[in-house]
Design a protein around this motif. Sequence first.
Motif, PDB file in Angstrom:
ATOM      1  N   ALA A 187     -18.938  26.632  20.685  1.00  0.00           N
ATOM      2  CA  ALA A 187     -20.131  25.777  20.665  1.00  0.00           C
ATOM      3  C   ALA A 187     -20.978  26.021  21.919  1.00  0.00           C
ATOM      4  O   ALA A 187     -20.458  26.401  22.967  1.00  0.00           O
ATOM      5  N   LEU A 188     -22.279  25.771  21.780  1.00  0.00           N
ATOM      6  CA  LEU A 188     -23.194  25.769  22.930  1.00  0.00           C
ATOM      7  C   LEU A 188     -23.664  24.324  23.160  1.00  0.00           C
ATOM      8  O   LEU A 188     -23.422  23.435  22.342  1.00  0.00           O
ATOM      9  N   GLY A 189     -24.402  24.132  24.257  1.00  0.00           N
ATOM     10  CA  GLY A 189     -25.018  22.834  24.522  1.00  0.00           C
ATOM     11  C   GLY A 189     -23.998  21.700  24.574  1.00  0.00           C
ATOM     12  O   GLY A 189     -22.801  21.924  24.764  1.00  0.00           O
ATOM     13  N   ASP A 190     -24.495  20.483  24.365  1.00  0.00           N
ATOM     14  CA  ASP A 190     -23.607  19.325  24.408  1.00  0.00           C
ATOM     15  C   ASP A 190     -23.768  18.504  23.133  1.00  0.00           C
ATOM     16  O   ASP A 190     -24.616  17.611  23.038  1.00  0.00           O
ATOM     17  N   VAL A 238     -19.967  17.579   9.427  1.00  0.00           N
ATOM     18  CA  VAL A 238     -19.594  17.217  10.791  1.00  0.00           C
ATOM     19  C   VAL A 238     -18.215  16.554  10.836  1.00  0.00           C
ATOM     20  O   VAL A 238     -17.961  15.599  10.093  1.00  0.00           O
ATOM     21  N   LYS A 239     -17.337  17.097  11.665  1.00  0.00           N
ATOM     22  CA  LYS A 239     -16.050  16.437  11.948  1.00  0.00           C
ATOM     23  C   LYS A 239     -16.295  15.533  13.150  1.00  0.00           C
ATOM     24  O   LYS A 239     -16.202  15.971  14.309  1.00  0.00           O
ATOM     25  N   LYS A 240     -16.644  14.280  12.875  1.00  0.00           N
ATOM     26  CA  LYS A 240     -17.175  13.428  13.940  1.00  0.00           C
ATOM     27  C   LYS A 240     -16.172  13.155  15.061  1.00  0.00           C
ATOM     28  O   LYS A 240     -16.545  12.934  16.210  1.00  0.00           O
ATOM     29  N   ILE A 266     -16.209  16.112  17.940  1.00  0.00           N
ATOM     30  CA  ILE A 266     -17.436  16.617  18.568  1.00  0.00           C
ATOM     31  C   ILE A 266     -17.217  16.830  20.070  1.00  0.00           C
ATOM     32  O   ILE A 266     -16.746  15.935  20.767  1.00  0.00           O
ATOM     33  N   SER A 267     -17.530  18.029  20.513  1.00  0.00           N
ATOM     34  CA  SER A 267     -17.244  18.423  21.906  1.00  0.00           C
ATOM     35  C   SER A 267     -18.418  19.198  22.471  1.00  0.00           C
ATOM     36  O   SER A 267     -19.119  19.901  21.742  1.00  0.00           O
ATOM     37  N   SER A 317     -24.008  25.138  17.065  1.00  0.00           N
ATOM     38  CA  SER A 317     -23.002  24.057  17.120  1.00  0.00           C
ATOM     39  C   SER A 317     -23.294  23.130  18.289  1.00  0.00           C
ATOM     40  O   SER A 317     -22.371  22.574  18.900  1.00  0.00           O
ATOM     41  N   CYS A 318     -24.578  22.940  18.518  1.00  0.00           N
ATOM     42  CA  CYS A 318     -25.032  22.261  19.718  1.00  0.00           C
ATOM     43  C   CYS A 318     -25.623  20.893  19.371  1.00  0.00           C
ATOM     44  O   CYS A 318     -25.596  20.461  18.223  1.00  0.00           O
ATOM     45  N   GLU A 319     -26.137  20.240  20.383  1.00  0.00           N
ATOM     46  CA  GLU A 319     -26.821  18.956  20.220  1.00  0.00           C
ATOM     47  C   GLU A 319     -27.833  19.015  19.060  1.00  0.00           C
ATOM     48  O   GLU A 319     -27.873  18.138  18.216  1.00  0.00           O
TER      49      GLU A 319
END
Lengths: 254, 254, 254, 254, 254, 254
Positions: D220-223, D181-183, D186-187, D165-167
């Motif tokens: 989620a991980l990352g950005d 994608v739920k735009k 996005i977090s 769930s990352c970049e």
Amino acid sequence: MAENRAYILTEMTWPEVKEALDKVKVAVIPVGAHEQHGPHLVESCDAVRATEFCRLLAHRMYPKVIVAPTVNMGVSYHHMPFPGTISLKPATLISVLEDIVASLKVHGLKKFLFLNAHGGNQATLEVAATIIHEKLGIDIAWLQYTSLSREAMGQHIKSQLSGHSCEREVSEALYLAPHLVKKDRISPGDLKDLPYRYMSIGGGQIGVNYTFKQITANGALGDATRATYEAGKDIVEEALNRVCEFLEDFIGKR
Amino acid sequence: MAENRAYILTEMTWPEVKEALDKVKVAVIPVGAHEQHGPHLVESCDAVRATEFCRLLAHRMYPKVIVAPTVNMGVSYHHMPFPGTISLKPATLISVLEDIVASLKVHGLKKFLFLNAHGGNQATLEVAATIIHEKLGIDIAWLQYTSLSREAMGQHIKSQLSGHSCEREVSEALYLAPHLVKKDRISPGDLKDLPYRYMSIGGGQIGVNYTFKQITANGALGDATRATYEAGKDIVEEALNRVCEFLEDFIGKR
Amino acid sequence: MAENRAYILTEMTWPEVKEALDKVKVAVIPVGAHEQHGPHLVESCDAVRATEFCRLLAHRMYPKVIVAPTVNMGVSYHHMPFPGTISLKPATLISVLEDIVASLKVHGLKKFLFLNAHGGNQATLEVAATIIHEKLGIDIAWLQYTSLSREAMGQHIKSQLSGHSCEREVSEALYLAPHLVKKDRISPGDLKDLPYRYMSIGGGQIGVNYTFKQITANGALGDATRATYEAGKDIVEEALNRVCEFLEDFIGKR
Amino acid sequence: MAENRAYILTEMTWPEVKEALDKVKVAVIPVGAHEQHGPHLVESCDAVRATEFCRLLAHRMYPKVIVAPTVNMGVSYHHMPFPGTISLKPATLISVLEDIVASLKVHGLKKFLFLNAHGGNQATLEVAATIIHEKLGIDIAWLQYTSLSREAMGQHIKSQLSGHSCEREVSEALYLAPHLVKKDRISPGDLKDLPYRYMSIGGGQIGVNYTFKQITANGALGDATRATYEAGKDIVEEALNRVCEFLEDFIGKR
Amino acid sequence: MAENRAYILTEMTWPEVKEALDKVKVAVIPVGAHEQHGPHLVESCDAVRATEFCRLLAHRMYPKVIVAPTVNMGVSYHHMPFPGTISLKPATLISVLEDIVASLKVHGLKKFLFLNAHGGNQATLEVAATIIHEKLGIDIAWLQYTSLSREAMGQHIKSQLSGHSCEREVSEALYLAPHLVKKDRISPGDLKDLPYRYMSIGGGQIGVNYTFKQITANGALGDATRATYEAGKDIVEEALNRVCEFLEDFIGKR
Amino acid sequence: MAENRAYILTEMTWPEVKEALDKVKVAVIPVGAHEQHGPHLVESCDAVRATEFCRLLAHRMYPKVIVAPTVNMGVSYHHMPFPGTISLKPATLISVLEDIVASLKVHGLKKFLFLNAHGGNQATLEVAATIIHEKLGIDIAWLQYTSLSREAMGQHIKSQLSGHSCEREVSEALYLAPHLVKKDRISPGDLKDLPYRYMSIGGGQIGVNYTFKQITANGALGDATRATYEAGKDIVEEALNRVCEFLEDFIGKR
């Protein structure tokens, strides 16, 4: 040289195995246990005894016998109340044996002996041999080797309720693998009355769920203080002689 | 004395285990294999390396670690074309591990490390840890220990396509258990081209069924003639340091 | 009246079972086989003998014992070369026994006896009892009942290599269920030499895969022409006495 | 027309399949998961990504590749603390894959690729491929496809602790299936410190039981706010190129 | 004489089976249950009815049919709230059937009928037939025999919610095996409202977990006081006629 | 808005699932198949019909119902002679269902409906529901939904031997998912005589192993050229009404 003239699979490279397989007729699988053995024997006792017995057997039967890696744990639920004991499920032990046999069959081996040093495995080995024979068409024999030493047992062993960490087992260990024995702690079994008449553990005919905690406070049977190297030697050598006789028949058949 | 200051379950009596369990925090299960290791290493190589590494680890972490009996066979189908190799089914290996963990849980142990010396076991160990954790609620870590020795590997190992009976593994064996090495037969891998691009065995990302017969005629990779005791020592000691750091975190958690 | 004073589950309605369960202490499961029994006994022989023995036992122990439905097939691969034989896999027999025990546990029963009339089942019953005890925490005993009749066997049975469709088994059948016996076709075993020394079938200590075709041309052992009702009666009654003694101990324990 | 020039088994009638099988060389099985994907991706994300990647692959490799129905759930115990997640047991996933392969083998297919979009499946896929290959003699490759996109990842992805769930994953979804994608939600990952050093999830070498709840509060991980369609396109297309190269080798072999 | 002219495997010696197998075309396996049957039928009712029906069938079809030993327990979880009921797991019942079929296949039999007397087994029998057919390539039919007696049921049976310990089943028992019936305790079902609309037990289309405790206080359905020998005879004989017609087709095919 | 007012697990993020779980009472699992459907329906037909029916159901029952991911393959051995068909083993399908139910139980769900669109799954679903209920204590219903549409079927469907790729199924597809239908290839079933009297496929009572190749040359039954959108609508809507009535009862109970 004698020491080298025994096919021990764990100590060979694949080119050595390849050469040996031209002569080998039977694969012997040592089957032990990891379980409490009273205050005077370490928990790997059965695994090590099975291994060392097989080493002698392979030497005696060279070059007809090869020894597989040791199955170093077995069915030991009845020892679980004592710390450190590990028990495989019967189905697990059967799977391990099936996988070993199936693998060695790929390399051309067709006859197998499960050389067992732990009474609690014996029924599972019979079931395993039945199942594997049906699946793979391989002939299998199974044996708790000390059951063959009738004469030496009669001559040397005086304890009643023998069979575990006892006069007989410590004697064997003194001969086969003395590092298993904590000599300064050898003690007689701290026995309790058997809970039921006719129990097979007491020489009767009825099997029944029990644990060693119900029959001995220190995990040992018999009187291990009477154990001697000589008794061990006679017991092991009588069993070796008988197994060799059997294997000659087993190899010769069809 | 140092030699004695390591809890090795196979070498203990049950009263000794009982006393140790008051202090032990993690049980380490050595996981090896029984498979061909080229012309210069015996087939028990991985089982013995796992055992000896764990002995050092238990010594280093004394009294927080206890070593279980070694799982001396593993998943080795890819080596079956070479004589003597034995492969467990993945399900069998999982059952063996589950039975060991379940038994030691009865004795009070709650954290486990599968210390693995054979790459072919790694996926099965992950699946085993997942299954056993779900069933028994036990925290398990698993590790192919040489993967931790990044620095020592970079410094010492020059062979390409390393990973089996190679410069790295012979070096390790020279340090951990020199009797595994047939020094007069050390040979470089007799390598073939890899059959597909991007294969994980070649450092790529795609797993695919293959056997060692497809990639090396003598069963070895890399160039074992470059192996040294010093490389082995550095590799093993770096891994030991890292595992100890991990275990401190693992023990400290909740 | 005597005939009625035995709890036989197959012959009861649920309100009758409900009432009985207040008094019953042990459930006995008759375990037989469906396999060739030579020219003079029908193939259900072991299943019927087990059933009839249990009926006598339930009568003798009334109201402490209830008899479950008979397990009418068993592990009989060694008889498969003779037409009509059916063999369960050991795993199937274990599952059947586990399901019976688990069901009767729901109704409040806590102690079980597997009353076995077929030697080929014995190892599987031991494994079953081990597995079921671990899963369900239920105490189980298992027994091939004629093994208890040492005295009557010594007095009556003269045949060598006894154990199947023999003097002993036909005697028993004449006492327990004479319709099993084709009296006009009673024949001695048409025996062959045993293939190996020390085979357990011949009274030795080594188990090994074999079939009855290898040891008897007509499927019978011993000399069934010597069978008598009196021998059967003494054998059965001695076993009954001993099982009752055991069950008193088994019931009394905790 | 391009869209039609891809063999997708779910969208074909049996006469169409029959015709295709003359040309097809490899069956590709998309393997996904059903699990939480943070606040911004729906739970079928991995199943849909696997499906859409395979559609592109079948188009690129037409007519040599056919796509099997998607395995739309996988091994996801580590996501179970988040609502909606479903996990198959590893044994279940292996059985599903075995049944698909066995069925398609009946129709003449001999080479398979497990195209995986979920890291948690990877070890199970390796075990599955080993087991199925032994049973059915079928050659199987397995791959988590984004692991092939080294260059595009290096160029585009800046987040640390990537992988879910990352970049990277949101970028891919924007390219492959933007409806995932739920735009507006996005977090970035709401990350916690890793509990142990050397964890494989953190790029280390030690596998260990953990859940995503221990490492990220929002799943989620990352950005993911840095995700772009262009990054997704480059990542997917690089992986597609590499898989096609591999499949050419895989098809060509023997 | 008629009674003798039926091949019943449990009542034959192996030489008799050998001779019969030259003529037999189909093996019929009676499948019953051990479960509560209200206040007026004993718990072995289904096992005995299946057995007796098969005896008549083998007589009618002599010498084309042979009857295997009865599977005397089945899937009966929905009766477990009533004392004495035993339920096999579906997997256990499947294994028992597979082992019987596999054994009789060794003796040359190629077509099988599972003759079922218990509705709760029906789905498991279908699954069993599917699995065994795939494994062994044997053609299997399965049938709950009273479902064939449409005419006799319409003519004789007036109860609503029939199907267990009811007017129909007691009638059958009076004809097939009157010792199953406790005539002085025959009672109508003590019925409760069905918990859901469209339940298959009530003639609808939706299967759902339930127990008989939810639908009848005394374990019986319908009104058994209306049962007659004549109704039982007509129901059984109509089913017999139809099964014979089917078996002629089944034998004739290929 | 309507389209959004249905809980479809594959289309939700975990925070959305978390919120929904406060209101949801039943989880519905769509169960389909991947198998030949004649010349005019694609092989995913049953999986897609099950999915689309469940979408309508979740909309109708909002917010009490949530739809799980679709089980997109089933038990289809009887269609294996037609290219592309995939069959799960019954044990595999049971495992998949058990894993889904066990996972959703973790998230708080307690009642389940297996919404089935493939007759060949029906027995396996009953066995699955029995097994899972015993293991997990969860109430499960199962249903082949078109069996509920008695009135619409009687009014619209004129074909004999309906049930697969037939007038009824094509009608349904036209209403639920018209992209499944290859309209230019709609053909009547190319039927053969049934091999045996009383076969359940022909409306009789006897189940028996068969394949569709034995009964139809093109894989279709009935006369699909008579299919209409209106018939499909009436059939689906009648089934929807009945399922909703059942679910109200199911939810209300205890």
